[in-house]
Design an enzyme around this catalytic site. Sequence first.
Site, PDB file in Angstrom:
ATOM      1  N   ALA A   1       0.833  -1.187   0.000  1.00 32.27           N
ATOM      2  CA  ALA A   1       0.000   0.000   0.000  1.00 32.27           C
ATOM      3  C   ALA A   1       0.873   1.243   0.000  1.00 32.27           C
ATOM      4  O   ALA A   1       2.087   1.146   0.159  1.00 32.27           O
ATOM      5  CB  ALA A   1      -0.905   0.012   1.233  1.00 32.27           C
TER       6      ALA A   1
ATOM      7  N   GLU B   1      -0.020   2.533   7.047  1.00 32.51           N
ATOM      8  CA  GLU B   1      -0.192   3.661   6.125  1.00 32.51           C
ATOM      9  C   GLU B   1      -0.817   4.851   6.843  1.00 32.51           C
ATOM     10  O   GLU B   1      -0.436   5.991   6.613  1.00 32.51           O
ATOM     11  CB  GLU B   1      -1.043   3.266   4.908  1.00 32.51           C
ATOM     12  CG  GLU B   1      -0.550   2.037   4.135  1.00 32.51           C
ATOM     13  CD  GLU B   1       0.921   2.051   3.772  1.00 32.51           C
ATOM     14  OE1 GLU B   1       1.498   3.140   3.616  1.00 32.51           O
ATOM     15  OE2 GLU B   1       1.509   0.948   3.650  1.00 32.51           O
TER      16      GLU B   1
HETATM   17  N1  B3K Z   1       5.913   3.872   1.325  1.00 32.53           N
HETATM   18  C1  B3K Z   1       5.381   2.781   0.559  1.00 32.53           C
HETATM   19  C2  B3K Z   1       6.401   2.034  -0.189  1.00 32.53           C
HETATM   20  C3  B3K Z   1       6.719   2.577  -1.518  1.00 32.53           C
HETATM   21  C4  B3K Z   1       7.593   1.636  -2.313  1.00 32.53           C
HETATM   22  C5  B3K Z   1       8.007   2.239  -3.567  1.00 32.53           C
HETATM   23  N2  B3K Z   1       8.793   1.340  -4.403  1.00 32.53           N
HETATM   24  C6  B3K Z   1       4.603   1.836   1.400  1.00 32.53           C
HETATM   25  C7  B3K Z   1       4.914   1.865   2.823  1.00 32.53           C
HETATM   26  O1  B3K Z   1       5.973   1.509   3.282  1.00 32.53           O
HETATM   27  O2  B3K Z   1       4.087   2.290   3.570  1.00 32.53           O
HETATM   28 ZN    ZN Z   2       5.769   2.538   5.090  1.00 39.26          ZN
END
Ligand code: B3K
Ligand code: ZN
Length: 885
Positions: free
Chosen positions: A268, A304
């Site tokens: 996500a 998230e």
């Molecule tokens: N921040 C995103 C991950 C993005 C990955 C990009 N290749 C999900 C997370 O760690 O919440």
């Molecule tokens: Zn993250």
Amino acid sequence: MRTEQPKMIYLKDYQAPDYLIDETHLTFELFEDHSLVHAQLVMRRNPERGTGLPPLVLDGQQLELLSVTLADQELTAADYQLTDSHLTLQPPSETFTLDTTVKIHPETNTALEGLYKSSGMFCTQCEAEGFRKITYYLDRPDVMSVFTTTVIAEQHSYPVLLSNGNPIASGPGEDGRHWATWEDPFKKPAYLFALVAGDLWCVEDSFTTMTNREVALRIYVEPENIDKCQHAMTSLKKSMRWDEETYGREYDLDIFMIVAVNDFNMGAMENKGLNIFNSSAVLARAETATDAAHQRVEAIVAHEYFHNWSGNRVTCRDWFQLSLKEGFTVFRDSGFSADMNSATVKRIQDVAYLRTHQFAEDAGPMAHAVRPDSFIEISNFYTLTVYEKGSEVVGMIHTLLGAEGFRKGSDLYFERHDGQAVTCDDFIKAMEDANGADLSQFKRWYSQAGTPRLAVSEAYDAAAKTYSLTFRQSCPPTPDKVEKLPFVIPVELGLLDGQGAGIALRLAGEATAGDTSRVISVTEAEQTFTFVDIAEKPLPSLLRGFSAPVKLSFPYSRDQLMFLMQHDSDGFNRWDAGQQLAVQVLQELIGQHQAGQPLKLDQRLIDALRTVLSDESLDQAMVAEMLSLPSEAYLTEISEVADVDAIHAAREFARKQLADNLFEGLWLRYQANRELSKQTPYVAEAEHFARRALQNIALSYLMLSGKPEVLAATLDQFDTSDNMTERLTALAVLVNSPFEAEKAQALAVFAENFKDNPLVMDQWFSVQAGSTLPGGLARVKALMQHPAFTIKNPNKVRALVGAFAGQNLINFHAADGSGYRFLADLVIQLNTLNPQIASRQLAPLTRWRKYDSARQALMKAELERILGAGELSSDVFEVVSKSLA
Ligand code: B3K
Ligand code: ZN
């Protein structure tokens, strides 16, 4: 594909941006065969970067530039330089406005980065560097801007038009089109931008924040999934409350949205106010999702959501700081899951995962520090090290400062850096300043890769009644560094007397004895701690709760481990003693297998597990964990040279012996729990997870007996269960059994029942890909031809290929190299379609140094074949070239 040679980027070269973007105004015109993106950027010279007007270098990839207007002057090609990754122009003044229009092709974007289509809807994924595939921009996290976004699309196919922030206007357009405008009042880096356009339904709820603000909550899904959102919604509300109570963090916008999409590279994404999720991380209901899937949904929704503060309000200065947001947020979501479920079981699962997979990564060619010094492709650094070890590092700060001190530190961090893009050093500084602490040596955890070893020895002086523990730390060389400086290793420990009771601990020089459990900090290469007033030689319980991500060794005898299993007051260490006992016993079997001797299982493991099995006072989830033998992957990780066949033979032999010897106990507990499952409607809560976990591990042992009553029970569970947890376990047990007719029948029935549910079909693929019976590769190849399989969907690739190469070690490592060849072919194919997924699937091949010389040669040959396979994405190039270096 790139046309320039991929180059290494270094943290030491970091420079602040020359220009800033105060406002970003985007208009998207979405069509079936292309899309247009108009961007208006209100920019200015960054005052921090001195005077003069250097050229403005914007990032942009796979964009067709249609027009550029700088300070109201339309430019011609002679006024700028264009390469396949940058647009360079000369700003006329300190402040200016830049307008661009580009044409892009979401409809053919299979890399699933930037703007793309999934199951007919438009969606985005911009972290880390996907925004540059949408428009020309300063695509770096330290450039933060406010965004206004207008989306224009055909109304009938795309009735829902979403972006970050709050909706401010919408209306009909020409030719059956309509539009909506969203405004996000919070400054954010481009990687948090999101857009969705599709035919979606939503489940609505609301949350009242700690200051009594109403927040509208919406989960958008395809219409057929509207009945699978309740668990995610409940998880979201729990997360919001927990973050207020535990970290004092309140949500800031008036609306929070989650959108589920089927084609997604990871779990996500935390886009501001508009999280986009892999449907596998949102959809869950009893009939179609297992307990594990329910727990994963809860954890990812929380993760998230927590990013809204740890990541969005306070973001990363550059991508080397990725763990600043990811390590901290994983730490936060683990705390949440621990509070919602059994804390000990959560810890056990996290540690088993870390020790198996992160330790392997940290010992392999892609090893890197929690804050890496360099990378070629940042997408390759969304790793277990950055996430899981990063979380352990934050957890050690929590252990060293205590819960209250840690909270003071996090409050200061959020307050001091709200609205900023900062570094791991800033995080540490806030922790130090809030507590008057010195974490300078501790910071080595951020810069030194590799898993530290901690060898412990003891000395008891009966006359002086003193007991000393000597700790020797060392850290193996990793590709980045050979010599390592000592870490700060917090070791939580206790000493048990002959009855198993904890001894009040007093170190030499201390006035009084304290608790029976305490944390000591090992800070030197070698260090001795002496406890006084110790009347008899104690048994140490070390690294309680796994207080540091190290490989600890102490020369425990098997009897001592059995004693700890029964008496340690620390639940995690009770489990770990059992694991250490099992490892010793399995390693003995591996040795017997290698020596061509008959295998003989140490009776003590049987006795120890019999005791666990009959202990009705133990949390059933704990019993299930304790009954689980260390995985083949873990046994591989701790081997000097992993003998695939011996490991498999030893572990299967042990399982069969345990099944035969513990049959009655297992059968009793299975039947009791199965009865309860029949009588109780499905509930996604810890106590119910625990009951089903024990029921299901018991069944997987019982089936090894081959007894008809077990087969009958399995078929009954498969046919009559109301939930996917029981049904899928029954299917898995059948798939791994010799009952061919029943197996074929169950697989067919399952596929027929769930053919329209892609997530359930993923489970169907996975269960078969994981079957360790001979012929695994042929089964996987056949399944790739199944109509429900497509290589373009990452969940399908993970379910089939990932499960095969990652979990079915005996088949993947077939001595003829067929598994390696298959994986390399797949990586070459995926390299053009979806570089991120290609590079992820490569991981098992990168571990070639673990195996015998014949397998090493075969694995290396496949890596070399990939390297020579033509134009490689930077993702695949980096992993392959580093693996071969
Ligand atoms: N921040 C995103 C991950 C993005 C990955 C990009 N290749 C999900 C997370 O760690 O919440
Ligand atoms: Zn993250």
